[in-house]
Enzyme design. Structure first.
Site, PDB file in Angstrom:
ATOM      1  N   GLU A 146     -18.011  -7.038 105.582  1.00 25.50           N
ATOM      2  CA  GLU A 146     -19.077  -8.007 105.327  1.00 25.50           C
ATOM      3  C   GLU A 146     -20.416  -7.278 105.238  1.00 25.50           C
ATOM      4  O   GLU A 146     -20.700  -6.398 106.042  1.00 25.50           O
ATOM      5  CB  GLU A 146     -19.121  -9.023 106.479  1.00 25.50           C
ATOM      6  CG  GLU A 146     -20.142 -10.119 106.294  1.00 25.50           C
ATOM      7  CD  GLU A 146     -20.236 -11.009 107.539  1.00 25.50           C
ATOM      8  OE1 GLU A 146     -19.530 -12.027 107.602  1.00 25.50           O
ATOM      9  OE2 GLU A 146     -21.016 -10.681 108.448  1.00 25.50           O
ATOM     10  N   TYR A 160     -25.398 -12.386 100.625  1.00 27.03           N
ATOM     11  CA  TYR A 160     -24.257 -12.235 101.531  1.00 27.03           C
ATOM     12  C   TYR A 160     -23.028 -11.866 100.710  1.00 27.03           C
ATOM     13  O   TYR A 160     -22.791 -12.455  99.646  1.00 27.03           O
ATOM     14  CB  TYR A 160     -23.982 -13.559 102.275  1.00 27.03           C
ATOM     15  CG  TYR A 160     -22.696 -13.544 103.062  1.00 27.03           C
ATOM     16  CD1 TYR A 160     -22.690 -13.209 104.413  1.00 27.03           C
ATOM     17  CD2 TYR A 160     -21.473 -13.823 102.459  1.00 27.03           C
ATOM     18  CE1 TYR A 160     -21.506 -13.165 105.138  1.00 27.03           C
ATOM     19  CE2 TYR A 160     -20.284 -13.771 103.169  1.00 27.03           C
ATOM     20  CZ  TYR A 160     -20.310 -13.441 104.507  1.00 27.03           C
ATOM     21  OH  TYR A 160     -19.125 -13.381 105.219  1.00 27.03           O
TER      22      TYR A 160
END
Ligand code: GDP
Ligand code: MN
Length: 384
Positions: free
Chosen positions: A189, A101
């Site tokens: 993101e 992530y």
């Protein structure tokens, strides 16, 4: 402005971040044609403004044209958390060794940018933050200094990724930070950021939110207007010049002044209700403005009660009271209204409202009591 995944990937690609080859479409036949072009296996991905598409059946692997056709047909039209899928993105499938992530956003309280990197990607970062917060490596970045190569490397090392991913991650995160700053994004993101068995690091998903106030610097951002999610209530309100934000509760809120409108939303929540909207009618609570506000709220079928919260300043209480009475003659309201009127000439205003009070129009002397009554009425309305 929130981008769809494929727009986010094109945005990333323009800064040199590696993404899979793919194309977007709205039809099954085109999906198969694209898959033939990008090469099997492919991933068929729903393009909607929400995450968790994988879990909802909106991300499917296809080995051949038949499977691609089946998945495309199933995903187009799918309802994912209230978002209907009109567009799908077909990309060449990647082999995955590990899922990470990565993100950059603004940490307002620290007055710095915040980078987050975790070896536990693919899942929702909120659940990692809850169950295993030390698995997220954070870096605060002074916007004047930027993300230096040394700081970036130290950050990547702190995240404990597979050592094979270090170089690729440093490269992508450096480019991602540039995209975030130069592109005037509020959030970028990548989840998952993947390590392939062959050692490359690659963006498999993209979530990008651009600052709507910076579009004048980026004429090409106009292309995103057409795919922004539309709230019909907001469009109707904005056409009337009202400051309105749609929410998902059942108490319609009208207040004068942005601060009071926000407090009104808060107090409805505080007493256990849920506001259907934020609406600031501004300084002048005349009949025209009030009628417009009531009309917008009345058209929202989720609204079960209406809370009008006015604090007279320059606008005097009797003007407000007359405005409300006049507006109610023009709009036939289906939900009960609770008024709290205070401030300049509140007594004169209340005296004007008094003879009109009934089961449809109620008055309370404090904001808290009015909120309680509106919430109780909304609860009865829900039960009906
Ligand atoms: P989200 O569920 O909306 O976040 O959609 P993602 O784009 O993140 O996809 C969800 C999951 O599908 C990923 O975490 C991967 O595990 C899987 N996935 C997506 N693309 C591929 C791919 O190209 N190959 C493989 N093997 N899995 C993929
Ligand atoms: Mn994802």
């Amino acid at each position: 402005m929130d981008l769809l995944e494929y727009q986010g990937k094109q945005f990333f690609a323009s800064y040199g971040i590696p993404v899979s080859a793919g194309e977007a479409t709205g039809t099954v036949d085109e999906a198969v044609a694209i898959a033939d072009r990008v090469g099997y296996p492919v991933v068929v991905k729903a393009q909607v403004h929400t995450g968790g598409r994988g879990k909802a059946g909106g991300v499917k692997l296809a080995e051949n044209a038949d499977e691609c056709r089946t998945h495309a047909a199933n995903i187009l039209g799918l309802d994912i958390k209230g978002h209907i899928v009109n567009t799908i993105w077909i990309e060449n499938a990647s082999d995955i060794a590990e899922e990470y992530y990565a993100s950059f956003t603004l940490d307002r309280s620290a007055k710095q940018h915040l980078g987050m990197l975790s070896a536990e990607g693919g899942v929702e970062i909120e659940s990692v933050a809850e169950s295993n917060p030390e698995a997220i490596a954070k870096i605060h970045i002074d916007p004047v200094v930027g993300l230096t190569p040394d700081a970036c490397r130290a950050w990547v090392e702190a995240a404990n990724l597979n050592p094979a991913a270090t170089e690729g991650a440093v490269d992508i995160l450096t480019k991602l930070y540039t995209a975030y700053v130069e592109g005037d994004a509020d959030l970028v993101e990548i989840n998952p950021l993947i390590l392939k068995p062959t050692g490359e690091v690659h963006a498999l998903d993209a979530k990008v939110s651009l600052d709507g106030n910076a579009t004048f610097e980026h004429p090409d951002y106009e292309q995103y207007d057409a795919t922004q999610p539309r709230d019909e209530r907001e469009e109707a309100a904005h056409a009337k010049g009202l400051q309105y934000v749609g929410l998902d509760g059942s108490v319609g809120v009208i207040a004068n002044g942005a601060g009071l409108a926000m407090s009104t939303v808060d107090v409805v929540n505080q007493v256990g209700g849920s506001p259907a909207n934020f609406l600031d009618i501004g300084g002048g609570a005349n009949a025209d403005v009030m009628a417009g506000a009531l009309e917008v709220i009345n058209n929202d079928t989720a609204v079960k009660s209406i809370f009008i919260n006015i604090f007279g300043g320059i606008t005097r209480g009797e003007e407000v009271a007359n405005g409300i009475i006049e507006a109610m003659k023009r709009v036939s309201i289906s939900s009960p209204i609770v008024i709290r009127l205070d401030g300049t000439n509140a007594n004169e205003g209340r005296a004007i409202l008094e003879p009109h009070l009934n089961e449809q129009l109620m008055m309370e002397s404090t904001m808290l009591d009015a909120a309680r009554r509106a919430v109780a009425l909304a609860a009865t309305g829900d039960a009906n």
